[in-house]
Structures are given as C-alpha cells and as structure tokens.
Design an enzyme around this catalytic site. Structure first.
Site, PDB file in Angstrom:
ATOM      1  N   HIS A 160      59.969  30.461 -28.207  1.00 25.17           N
ATOM      2  CA  HIS A 160      59.130  30.327 -29.304  1.00 25.17           C
ATOM      3  C   HIS A 160      59.178  28.938 -30.045  1.00 25.17           C
ATOM      4  O   HIS A 160      59.083  28.787 -31.170  1.00 25.17           O
ATOM      5  CB  HIS A 160      60.017  31.223 -30.526  1.00 25.17           C
ATOM      6  N   SER A 281      42.782   5.887 -34.378  1.00 24.43           N
ATOM      7  CA  SER A 281      41.908   6.576 -35.348  1.00 24.43           C
ATOM      8  C   SER A 281      40.837   5.521 -35.851  1.00 24.43           C
ATOM      9  O   SER A 281      41.084   4.272 -36.178  1.00 24.43           O
ATOM     10  CB  SER A 281      42.544   7.072 -36.714  1.00 24.43           C
ATOM     11  N   LYS A 287      47.586   5.303 -36.545  1.00 21.65           N
ATOM     12  CA  LYS A 287      47.386   6.471 -35.586  1.00 21.65           C
ATOM     13  C   LYS A 287      47.383   6.117 -34.217  1.00 21.65           C
ATOM     14  O   LYS A 287      46.635   5.319 -33.646  1.00 21.65           O
ATOM     15  CB  LYS A 287      46.259   7.484 -35.777  1.00 21.65           C
ATOM     16  N   GLU A 294      45.370  16.593 -25.631  1.00 28.64           N
ATOM     17  CA  GLU A 294      44.302  17.419 -26.326  1.00 28.64           C
ATOM     18  C   GLU A 294      42.977  17.932 -25.690  1.00 28.64           C
ATOM     19  O   GLU A 294      42.723  19.037 -25.739  1.00 28.64           O
ATOM     20  CB  GLU A 294      44.099  16.821 -27.725  1.00 28.64           C
TER      21      GLU A 294
END
Ligand code: ARG
Length: 462
Positions: A160, A281, A287, A294
């Site tokens: 989990h 970014s 960033k 992703e």
C-alpha cells in the site's frame, strides 16, 4: 479527381474514385514502412511463378531486378509516388510495371493484396521483434547489474506504498526484472505462432495456377504455410497478440517507472535520476522533474489503447478480407514504435540512477518494519500466530499511547513479552538475512536470482 481510372483494379470501372474516397482509402503513409518486406514477398512469389512455368528464368531475373530497383528507390526516397498508389503494394507493382511494361503485368498472377499484406506485416513484425527483444534484454541486464550491486543493501519494502518489512534493494530490482523475463518468453511464444506464411492464399481461395505455398513459405523463412486460405487473409491475431504482449510489457515498464518516480521524489530521497534523464521546469528554476519515468508510465496507456483499437476493428467482422482490416496497421506500428522508446529510455535511467543506500538504510530505522519479526519470534516460542499478532498489536498500541516505540523497550519488558532477544530483532541486516529461503530478500537469494536471470538471458544473447 483524376480523369481516367488509374488504379490497378480500374478495368471494371468507368469512373475514377472521388478524391475524398481516394484520400480515405490511402494507406501509403502507414504501410510504406514495409516496402522491404513487400519486395521480399514479391521475389518469393516470382520464384513460385517460375516453378509453375508461368515466367521464364530470364523473366524472373528481370522481375526481381525491377522489384529491387523499386525497393531501393523507395528506401532512398527517390521513388516518385503516384496519387493513384493506394498502398505500398500498388506502388511497388506500378513501379515494376513502369520499368518492365508487359512483363511487369505478370507479377500479380495468383496473388492478391489480401495475402500480400498479411505476409508483409508478419515479415515486418518478425523482423522488428528481434530488435525489441534486444532492447528488453538490455533493460533486464541493467536491472540485474544494479541488483547485484545492491544485493546486501536494505530498504523498507512497502505494501500500500507504506513501510511494511525490510527487503534488499537488489530484491526489489529483481522483482522488476522477472516480469520482463516473462515478456521475453511471451515474445518467443508469439514468434512461434506467427511464423506462418499467408502467401498463396490469394484473395481468399488460393489460385488455379499451381503455386506451391509451402515452398514460398520456406523461401520467406517462415516455419510453415497457411492451413486455410480464408483464415490466412482474414485473421489478424498475429498483430493483436503482438500488441497484447507489448501492452503487458509496457504495463511492467510503467510500474518500474512509477517506482523510479517515487524513489526519486525528494520527499523520499531514496534515489536521484541522472540529469540526462531529468527535465527542468520552464518557470520554476529549482525543479528537476522525472519526465522520463512519467512518460514511460503513461506510454503503457497508449499501447493498451492500441490493443483496444485493433480489438474493436476486428470484433464482429465476418471472415474474408474486409477493408476495415487496413486499420490494423496504425495501432500495431504505434506499439512497435512506442515500446522500444520506453525500453531504451528506462535502460538509461536505471543504469545511471544514483541509489542512496544510506537514505534507504536510515529509513529502515522505522521500528514498525520489525513488528512482523517480533510476532514471528513469538511463534517460534510456541505462541499461535493469531495470538502473537494480537499481542504485538497490543504492545504497539500501548507504546504509541506512551509516546514510545519498540526501540524504547527495556530487556525486561522484552522478556515480559516472551521475546528475550527482542531488541536484536530491530535490525535490517538481521531481518533480511533471516529471510534466507529461495525467492526471498536475503543477499544470497538476490545473488541466486541474478544468476537465474542472467541464465534466462542466454550466454551470448544480443
Ligand atoms: N492496403 C490494404 C490493407 O492494408 C491492402 C489490401 C487491399 N485489398 C483490397 N481488397 N482492397 O489491408
């Protein structure tokens, strides 16, 4: 709209197709990529015509030379396509006829684009599957190398997505490599089932020309010829299964990608992606985003979509060739292009990933990770597991209420719990080493898994 019907099939027609019908019907942009296989199939077909005495040896030679000339022109991008070239099959045949005149007109005897397209796409997929499985092996090799490197390093294993029990980093990495080895098996099974030649099936009913489909199959390197000519031109299960196997593989890759994204989240800080596999970014200068991971995660959705597209095209189609079948290629080619892109990017990301073993070890300080070890120690002392589970739970609840943890228990308190060596249990190396059975997280098991995975990859495999 053209003045005269120019299509290969125009004889029966007195009118050319409407421009918009022609536009809808064109598949050249999609099927141009298998010109090599179309010509390969053409050459095998010409040999069958020669065996059947329908062309002479000299004609065979000229037809094959023209096929090769057209192929090379297409590959060099010097071939001039005609607006009437519906697809690569029409373009190649038209190119040969332009070069040879009447002789070119003999090429299509006893074959149809229906058996030709089915042949071309199989040859194409069999060819590309070899490079895709090479990419798959490369990723497996890189996972196995990292697993060996981290066979002894503990990390909190999760269920989990929450701390569960200590495992080794190597064990977790092997857990990503095993599914990929099953994907390799699936590609091999697919290959075995797909190595069937449809050429000679004609439009649906073979031909009257005495072409030997078994010899043609052998010439093309297939294991065997079709068993039923209608099936040969109707089914697309070879494409469907290819996408299915790719989709399962992409699903595995998406889960690897998800773990990379999670591990490299600075909030967790277990690993860092190399800059070469991170992105900045456009607005926030600080960033460093895990775009490689992703995108690899999201591509699985796209390949699953390819499967759904093809399944929807095929379901309910009566047997025989239907033009719907032309829509089989875009999804399979999308899967063909997408999977290696993900495999290669993840191989780079995995092999350059900086794994912070110190941070992972520190995360193993969490005493909760050893609650199961405590309950199992009670079991070894003869307490039934349900009872030991409840007693350990009670203990944790009580400690929680007191603002303490298992680490704060005195030797006396451990003894009262019936676990005199309790304090020693709260150690990741001990916990991992104690799980020494095959397939478990212990360093010895991880090294054995690495050996087995390496063996599954084969000795000199590409
Ligand atoms: N471009 C077609 C396809 O991809 C080739 C077969 C055309 N056959 C036909 N009868 N119209 O399926």
């Amino acid at each position: 709209m053209s003045e005269e019907p120019g299509q290969l099939w125009a004889g029966r027609f007195s009118k050319p197709p409407a421009l918009e019908a022609e536009v809808l019907g064109r598949s050249l942009e999609v099927d141009e990529r298998f010109v090599f296989q179309d010509v390969q199939a053409g050459i095998a077909h010409v040999a069958a015509l020669r065996d059947a005495g329908l062309v002479t040896a000299e004609e065979q030679e000229r037809l094959c030379a023209a096929l090769v000339e057209v192929r090379d022109a297409v590959l060099r991008e010097t071939f001039v396509f005609d607006p009437h070239d519906e697809d690569i099959h029409s373009a190649v045949e038209r190119g040969v006829t332009d070069l040879l005149g009447d002789l070119g007109a003999k090429l299509h005897a006893g074959r149809s684009r229906n058996d030709l397209v089915a042949t071309d796409v199989r040859l194409y997929l069999l060819a590309v599957s070899g490079t895709i499985t090479a990419d798959l092996r490369a990723l497996m090799r890189s996972l196995v190398a990292r697993a060996r490197e981290h066979a002894v390093d503990p990390m909190p294993g999760t269920t989990h997505a929450r701390a569960a029990q200590p495992v080794t980093v190597g064990h977790h990495l092997c857990a990503h490599a095993w599914p990929l080895s099953r994907d390799l098996d699936r590609f091999a099974d697919w290959k075995e089932r797909s190595s069937v030649s449809p050429l000679g099936a004609g439009a649906l009913a073979t031909s009257t020309l005495g072409l030997d489909a078994a010899v043609t199959a052998e010439r093309l390197g297939f294991d065997r010829p079709f068993e039923n000519s209608i099936d040969a031109v109707s089914d697309r299960d070879v494409l469907q299964e290819y996408i299915a196997v790719s989709s399962i593989c992409a699903t595995h890759l998406s889960r690897l990608a998800a773990d990379i994204a999670r591990w490299t989240d600075p909030a967790l800080g277990w690993a860092e992606l190399d800059e070469a596999y991170s992105t900045g970014s456009s607005m926030m200068p600080q960033k460093r985003n895990p775009d490689t991971a992703e995108l690899s995660r999201a591509k699985a959705a796209r390949i699953a979509g390819d499967f759904v597209t093809l399944a929807a095209v095929l379901q309910g189609l009566p047997l025989g060739y239907q033009r719907d079948l032309q829509e089989d290629k875009a999804p399979v080619f999308d899967a063909v292009d997408t999977l290696p892109a993900v495999l290669q990017a993840l191989t780079g990301a995995v092999s350059t990933l900086r794994i912070d073993t110190a941070a992972m070890r520190e995360a193993c300080d969490d005493p909760g990770l050893y609650a199961t070890d405590v309950a199992e120690a009670m079991v070894r002392a003869g307490v039934p597991f349900r009872e030991s589970h409840r007693r350990t739970g009670d203990l944790l609840k009580r400690l929680d209420g007191e603002g303490r943890s298992l680490r704060d228990l005195t030797a006396e308190e451990w003894a009262e719990e019936g676990v005199p060596d309790g304090a020693a249990l709260l150690d990741p190396d001990r916990s991992i080493a104690a799980r020494s059975g095959p397939g478990g997280p212990s360093p010895a098991s991880v090294l054995a898994q690495c050996d087995a995975l390496t063996a599954a990859l084969g000795p000199q495999s590409p």
